[in-house]
Scaffold this motif. Structure first.
Motif, mmCIF file in Angstrom:
data_model
loop_
_atom_site.group_PDB
_atom_site.id
_atom_site.type_symbol
_atom_site.label_atom_id
_atom_site.label_comp_id
_atom_site.label_asym_id
_atom_site.label_seq_id
_atom_site.Cartn_x
_atom_site.Cartn_y
_atom_site.Cartn_z
ATOM 1 N N PRO A 48 -0.313 7.520 3.774
ATOM 2 C CA PRO A 48 -1.714 7.923 3.970
ATOM 3 C C PRO A 48 -2.623 7.447 2.836
ATOM 4 N N GLN A 49 -2.076 7.363 1.613
ATOM 5 C CA GLN A 49 -2.901 6.890 0.498
ATOM 6 C C GLN A 49 -3.333 5.441 0.721
ATOM 7 N N ALA A 50 -2.426 4.598 1.194
ATOM 8 C CA ALA A 50 -2.772 3.198 1.459
ATOM 9 C C ALA A 50 -3.788 3.107 2.590
ATOM 10 N N ARG A 51 -3.580 3.875 3.640
ATOM 11 C CA ARG A 51 -4.505 3.867 4.778
ATOM 12 C C ARG A 51 -5.906 4.284 4.330
ATOM 13 N N HIS A 52 -6.012 5.345 3.544
ATOM 14 C CA HIS A 52 -7.317 5.814 3.065
ATOM 15 C C HIS A 52 -7.947 4.807 2.112
ATOM 16 N N ALA A 53 -7.137 4.169 1.264
ATOM 17 C CA ALA A 53 -7.668 3.170 0.333
ATOM 18 C C ALA A 53 -8.249 1.976 1.085
ATOM 19 N N VAL A 54 -7.570 1.532 2.138
ATOM 20 C CA VAL A 54 -8.076 0.398 2.932
ATOM 21 C C VAL A 54 -9.345 0.804 3.667
ATOM 22 N N ARG A 55 -9.342 1.977 4.270
ATOM 23 C CA ARG A 55 -10.543 2.463 4.970
ATOM 24 C C ARG A 55 -11.737 2.539 4.017
ATOM 25 N N ASP A 56 -11.514 3.110 2.844
ATOM 26 C CA ASP A 56 -12.592 3.248 1.870
ATOM 27 C C ASP A 56 -13.077 1.889 1.364
ATOM 28 N N LEU A 57 -12.162 0.951 1.182
ATOM 29 C CA LEU A 57 -12.533 -0.393 0.749
ATOM 30 C C LEU A 57 -13.416 -1.072 1.788
ATOM 31 N N LEU A 58 -13.030 -1.001 3.056
ATOM 32 C CA LEU A 58 -13.824 -1.630 4.120
ATOM 33 C C LEU A 58 -15.236 -1.042 4.157
ATOM 34 N N ARG A 59 -15.335 0.270 3.998
ATOM 35 C CA ARG A 59 -16.657 0.922 3.979
ATOM 36 C C ARG A 59 -17.468 0.507 2.755
ATOM 37 N N ARG A 60 -16.836 0.574 1.588
ATOM 38 C CA ARG A 60 -17.534 0.265 0.329
ATOM 39 C C ARG A 60 -18.042 -1.175 0.314
ATOM 40 N N GLN A 61 -17.276 -2.091 0.852
ATOM 41 C CA GLN A 61 -17.666 -3.509 0.862
ATOM 42 C C GLN A 61 -18.650 -3.819 1.989
ATOM 43 N N GLY A 62 -18.832 -2.894 2.914
ATOM 44 C CA GLY A 62 -19.752 -3.120 4.025
ATOM 45 C C GLY A 62 -19.232 -4.135 5.025
ATOM 46 N N VAL A 63 -17.922 -4.152 5.241
ATOM 47 C CA VAL A 63 -17.322 -5.098 6.187
ATOM 48 C C VAL A 63 -17.803 -4.743 7.598
ATOM 49 N N PRO A 64 -18.373 -5.712 8.315
ATOM 50 C CA PRO A 64 -18.922 -5.439 9.652
ATOM 51 C C PRO A 64 -17.827 -5.373 10.714
ATOM 52 N N ALA A 65 -17.016 -4.344 10.633
ATOM 53 C CA ALA A 65 -15.912 -4.160 11.577
ATOM 54 C C ALA A 65 -16.221 -2.980 12.484
ATOM 55 N N SER A 66 -15.928 -3.150 13.758
ATOM 56 C CA SER A 66 -16.148 -2.069 14.713
ATOM 57 C C SER A 66 -15.184 -0.921 14.426
ATOM 58 N N PRO A 67 -15.507 0.279 14.874
ATOM 59 C CA PRO A 67 -14.583 1.412 14.682
ATOM 60 C C PRO A 67 -13.202 1.139 15.284
ATOM 61 N N ASP A 68 -13.160 0.460 16.442
ATOM 62 C CA ASP A 68 -11.870 0.156 17.055
ATOM 63 C C ASP A 68 -11.067 -0.822 16.206
ATOM 64 N N LEU A 69 -11.725 -1.805 15.625
ATOM 65 C CA LEU A 69 -11.035 -2.761 14.759
ATOM 66 C C LEU A 69 -10.502 -2.056 13.512
ATOM 67 N N VAL A 70 -11.312 -1.206 12.901
ATOM 68 C CA VAL A 70 -10.870 -0.466 11.724
ATOM 69 C C VAL A 70 -9.672 0.409 12.085
ATOM 70 N N HIS A 71 -9.741 1.076 13.232
ATOM 71 C CA HIS A 71 -8.622 1.913 13.674
ATOM 72 C C HIS A 71 -7.348 1.070 13.799
ATOM 73 N N GLY A 72 -7.447 -0.108 14.417
ATOM 74 C CA GLY A 72 -6.294 -0.997 14.549
ATOM 75 C C GLY A 72 -5.755 -1.444 13.206
ATOM 76 N N LEU A 73 -6.656 -1.813 12.287
ATOM 77 C CA LEU A 73 -6.232 -2.233 10.949
ATOM 78 C C LEU A 73 -5.522 -1.103 10.213
#
Length: 168
Positions: A48-73
């Motif tokens: 869960p720590q890795a999953r949360h770190a990746v989620r937070d990184l994508l948000r912080r960097q402003g990666v234009p990924a759809s919610p479904d893509l983020v969920h898949g990643l």
């Protein structure tokens, strides 16, 4: 975590060209482009720590990924880190997670020091486990991406999946 971006690591087949057209001069990188890598102990708590770190990184960097893509990643990250914890920890007490984002794609990778190179198993309805890489392969395929397992120079392996940012 290295927030300086741009580093070496596994790439989609054909490099970034698989998801971005070539031009005479490389364009300036977009604000969200880069490569970030962090390590974690090969313990259940790291999933869960890795999953949360990746989620937070994508948000912080402003990666234009759809919610479904983020969920898949995030599902891919969970599966790959779980596999490293369950199957590689005996030879690899530490694992590395890398996130690379290009103009039109995002790649997540998990590296460990265990030399065994797994393959995606076919569905066996009699088993309750052993389907993680099959799931990763299917998520990547459905999103129009790719995944692979590669040996590292130091004898370990890296398992990665790259998905186009425009995917679902």
């Amino acid at each position: 975590m290295d927030d300086h971006g741009h580093g070496e690591g596994p790439r989609p087949a054909g490099g970034t060209a698989a998801f971005a057209p070539r031009t005479a001069e490389p364009p300036d990188p977009l604000p969200y482009e880069g490569v970030w890598r962090f390590t974690a102990p090969a313990l259940d708590a790291s999933v869960p720590q890795a999953r949360h770190a990746v989620r937070d990184l994508l948000r912080r960097q402003g990666v234009p990924a759809s919610p479904d893509l983020v969920h898949g990643l995030l599902l891919i990250v969970s599966e790959l880190v779980t596999n490293a914890v369950r199957h590689a920890a005996v030879l690899s007490p530490t694992l590395a997670v890398e996130v690379a984002v290009g103009a039109g794609w995002v790649r997540v990778a998990v590296e460990d020091q265990h030399p065994y190179r797994p393959t995606a198993l076919e569905t066996d309805h009699g088993r309750t486990g052993g389907r993680g890489l099959l799931l990763v392969r299917e998520i990547a395929r459905e999103a129009g991406g790719v995944c692979d397992v590669q040996h590292t120079a130091n004898g370990g392996k890296v398992i990665w999946a790259a998905l186009p940012l425009g995917s679902v």
